[in-house]
Enzyme design. Structure first.
Site: not given
Ligand SMILES: *Cc1c(COP(=O)(O)O)cnc(C)c1O
Length: 381
Positions: A41, A139, A271
């Site tokens: 992702k 979540r 800045y």
């Molecule tokens: C992003 C995500 C993962 C991967 O998590 P990592 O800590 O990067 O290994 C696994 N499961 C879900 C549902 C996620 O959203």
């Protein structure tokens, strides 16, 4: 990238061999009994989803995980044929896109299931879905204490097949939270039982992200979902106290000095004039700024590598430019390479260090590097 010489010389280098190395190293550590989902992702946490997926596909990962159906579509359009799970589910209008491109959604609300079932029925197919259980993250997901009611309703949808049941850990990176992680595991096991008692036969039962898979051998289920460790980002998201597989950073970030100037003692830079030279200094300007994802919070807070020496970041980072104090760097010249993340000679700056300096995690550092920064992929180097 072949046209890199015609572009601003600010680039990330993605080492695809290190990516493959990390996958093998983790698989060796966790075991071959489970299946592996590589989470790509957010453009593979800033590493480039398509190129990373191609390598991981040849390495034999069984699944890819993306957040959005759009991200899955990008992989399909680029020839990735491995199953893809859309971890963040889908929006109503995307049901056909999923079915047309063989993308599997996570589902956690009955109206979603109803909608998807209708589209599947129209096409005369039985569509696979994975059901997300909220065992304590709070979540997305069916709350663990509402699974029974959810399962009862799910029975109505004849064009859906529950291929997977999954949950996500809130604090698997922290061994002091083991009791809570174990509670999440028990709630998950009970939820799976509820599905099975209702006649569902989920093939996949998965819980673990990177810290879950590396730090909790009782949390493997029959598939693990790995992001961070594949990119070599273990330092700050894995429990500190445990034995870990060896990992190599995959991404490094580079630029070149575009301007050098002598600045007398006592002048201010940048800045808001947040830095004042305390000696006659040589100051370098580099073409990278917070727009590129080199965060403003690194202002006066961190160092980069120039000619095998560390050089401190001075003054405020602006949108396109950053200043370095290179007074102590021998023979510094315009066009010298600067490493902002990565190793150079004996020195290194890890994404984990940038994260620690700015109260975040390494994932946010690599995800933050944006598309204005070109990517150079290396392999067999
Ligand atoms: C992003 C995500 C993962 C991967 O998590 P990592 O800590 O990067 O290994 C696994 N499961 C879900 C549902 C996620 O959203």
């Amino acid at each position: 990238m072949s046209e890199i010489n015609a572009q601003r010389p600010t680039w990330t280098e993605i080492n695809l061999d290190s990516l493959a190395y990390n996958f093998r190293s983790v698989k060796n550590f966790v075991g071959a009994e489970v299946e592996y989902m590589a989470v790509v992702k957010a453009d593979a946490y800033g590493h480039g989803a398509v190129r990373c997926a191609r390598i991981l596909e040849t390495e034999g990962v069984e699944w890819f995980g993306v957040a959005l159906p759009e991200e899955g579509l990008e992989l399909r359009k680029n020839g990735i044929g491995t199953p893809i799970l859309c971890l963040g589910s889908f929006w109503r209008e995307q049901a056909n896109l999923l079915l047309q491109n063989n993308l599997t959604p996570v589902i956690y609300r009955i109206p979603q299931a109803e909608n998807y079932n209708r589209f599947a029925a129209e096409r005369n197919v039985v569509a696979d879905v994975h059901i997300k259980i909220d065992t304590g993250m709070g979540r997305i997901g069916v709350r663990f204490d509402e699974v029974k009611a959810f399962v009862r309703e799910l029975k109505r949808f004849k064009n859906l097949r529950v291929e997977g049941v999954m949950t996500h850990f809130a604090a698997a990176d922290n061994l002091a939270e083991n009791e809570f992680t174990n509670l999440q595991i028990r709630r998950f096991d009970e939820s799976v039982e509820t599905f099975e008692n209702a006649g569902f036969r989920p093939k996949y039962k998965d819980l673990a992200n990177s810290p879950g898979a590396i730090g909790h051998s009782n949390a493997l289920g029959n598939m693990v979902r790995l992001g961070g460790v594949l990119y070599g980002l273990g330092g700050d998201v894995l429990p500190k106290e445990i034995v870990k597989p060896e990992l190599k950073p995959v991404l490094s970030l580079h630029t070149r000095i575009v301007h050098l100037k002598k600045v007398p003692k006592g002048e201010t830079l940048g800045y808001s004039r947040t830095f004042r030279t305390d000696q006659d200094s040589i100051i370098a300007t580099i073409p990278i700024g917070y727009q590129d994802g080199f965060r403003r919070s690194h202002s006066n807070n961190g160092q980069v590598i120039v000619n095998n020496n560390y050089a401190p970041i001075v003054g405020r980072i602006s949108m396109d430019w950053t200043l370095l104090d290179v007074t102590d760097i021998p023979e510094v010249k315009v066009n010298d390479e600067v490493t902002l993340i990565g190793a150079s000679g004996k020195l290194k700056v890890l994404a984990e260090e940038l994260a620690e300096n700015t109260q975040t995690i390494s994932y946010e550092i690599t995800c933050g590097i944006n598309r204005r920064v070109s990517r150079k992929y290396v392999k067999g180097k």
